[in-house]
Design a protein around this motif. Structure first.
Motif, mmCIF file in Angstrom:
data_model
loop_
_atom_site.group_PDB
_atom_site.id
_atom_site.type_symbol
_atom_site.label_atom_id
_atom_site.label_comp_id
_atom_site.label_asym_id
_atom_site.label_seq_id
_atom_site.Cartn_x
_atom_site.Cartn_y
_atom_site.Cartn_z
ATOM 1 N N LYS A 1 67.999 -6.866 29.135
ATOM 2 C CA LYS A 1 69.212 -6.665 28.479
ATOM 3 C C LYS A 1 69.894 -5.642 29.259
ATOM 4 C CE LYS A 1 68.753 -7.781 23.649
ATOM 5 N NZ LYS A 1 69.892 -8.386 23.246
ATOM 6 N N TRP A 2 71.284 -5.621 29.536
ATOM 7 C CA TRP A 2 71.736 -4.404 30.245
ATOM 8 C C TRP A 2 71.049 -4.032 31.391
ATOM 9 C CZ3 TRP A 2 71.054 -3.940 24.856
ATOM 10 C CH2 TRP A 2 72.081 -4.255 24.061
ATOM 11 N N ASN A 3 70.506 -4.856 32.203
ATOM 12 C CA ASN A 3 70.022 -4.664 33.326
ATOM 13 C C ASN A 3 68.785 -3.754 33.340
ATOM 14 O OD1 ASN A 3 71.970 -6.092 35.105
ATOM 15 N ND2 ASN A 3 73.225 -4.463 34.493
ATOM 16 N N SER A 4 67.825 -4.059 31.958
ATOM 17 C CA SER A 4 66.816 -3.210 31.703
ATOM 18 C C SER A 4 65.744 -4.060 31.038
ATOM 19 C CB SER A 4 67.180 -2.054 30.977
ATOM 20 O OG SER A 4 67.995 -1.113 31.673
ATOM 21 N N PRO A 5 64.567 -4.046 31.333
ATOM 22 C CA PRO A 5 63.542 -4.728 30.437
ATOM 23 C C PRO A 5 63.538 -3.826 29.069
ATOM 24 C CG PRO A 5 62.373 -4.175 32.568
ATOM 25 C CD PRO A 5 63.905 -3.291 32.430
ATOM 26 N N PHE A 6 63.271 -4.880 28.058
ATOM 27 C CA PHE A 6 63.158 -4.451 26.677
ATOM 28 C C PHE A 6 61.891 -5.030 26.179
ATOM 29 C CE2 PHE A 6 67.283 -3.456 27.187
ATOM 30 C CZ PHE A 6 67.831 -2.597 26.087
ATOM 31 N N TYR A 7 61.101 -4.234 25.424
ATOM 32 C CA TYR A 7 59.918 -4.697 24.758
ATOM 33 C C TYR A 7 59.924 -4.637 23.244
ATOM 34 C CZ TYR A 7 58.593 -4.305 29.641
ATOM 35 O OH TYR A 7 58.386 -4.656 30.759
ATOM 36 N N GLY A 8 59.535 -5.571 22.504
ATOM 37 C CA GLY A 8 59.234 -5.641 20.973
ATOM 38 C C GLY A 8 58.210 -6.302 20.514
ATOM 39 N N MET A 9 57.964 -6.236 19.377
ATOM 40 C CA MET A 9 56.952 -7.133 18.708
ATOM 41 C C MET A 9 57.540 -8.259 18.096
ATOM 42 S SD MET A 9 54.359 -5.685 19.881
ATOM 43 C CE MET A 9 53.092 -6.649 19.068
ATOM 44 N N GLU A 10 58.800 -8.163 17.624
ATOM 45 C CA GLU A 10 59.729 -9.501 17.350
ATOM 46 C C GLU A 10 60.945 -9.626 18.202
ATOM 47 O OE1 GLU A 10 60.359 -9.658 13.159
ATOM 48 O OE2 GLU A 10 59.339 -8.068 12.803
ATOM 49 N N LYS A 11 61.265 -10.770 18.421
ATOM 50 C CA LYS A 11 62.605 -11.140 18.996
ATOM 51 C C LYS A 11 63.731 -10.340 18.447
ATOM 52 C CE LYS A 11 65.671 -14.730 20.948
ATOM 53 N NZ LYS A 11 66.004 -16.010 20.888
#
Length: 137
Positions: A59-69
């Protein structure tokens, strides 16, 4: 014929269409130039190793990480001289990541060619951050 390469934005950050999953994050990593590519690949590999069920997106040209969408705990972005890791609830981590933010809960870690990632500390922060409520973005 030269393969189409993503546009590099300020600081050498790749412009990648938003999306979810491993493939879009791998496209981002493949487009990162220079020493930052290896560093970003190591960051992504550490997240995947520590948290095998992690959800990934760009998102916004950056990788994002989470435990839920759509509930994120970490993102990173390539700057000119470093990679800026954002822990969205970093003020709750012990010890806190070193760089403050205008947003009280966010803390940053800068990874540079001369100051590489300390993987043990990063793994500990990942474990802590993954247990905190994610931030909706």
């Amino acid at each position: 014929m030269e393969q189409d390469r993503p546009t590099l934005l300020a600081g050498g950050n790749p412009q990648i269409a938003k999306g979810y999953g491993e493939a879009v994050v791998q496209a981002y990593l493949a487009a990162v130039p220079g020493w930052k590519q290896d560093a970003c690949r190591r960051l992504d590999a550490a997240v995947t190793r520590e948290l095998p069920s992690v959800v990934k997106a760009v998102k916004w040209n950056s990788p994002f990480y989470g435990m839920e969408k759509d509930l994120w705990f970490l993102s990173f972005h390539c700057m000119t001289r470093y990679i800026k890791l954002a822990f969205f609830r970093g003020a709750s981590l012990q010890p806190m990541p070193p760089v403050g933010s205008r947003q009280p809960e966010v803390r940053y870690l800068h990874v540079s060619e001369s100051e590489p990632l300390v993987e043990g500390r990063f793994a500990d922060w990942l474990q802590q951050a993954s247990r905190l409520p994610g931030v909706r973005m």
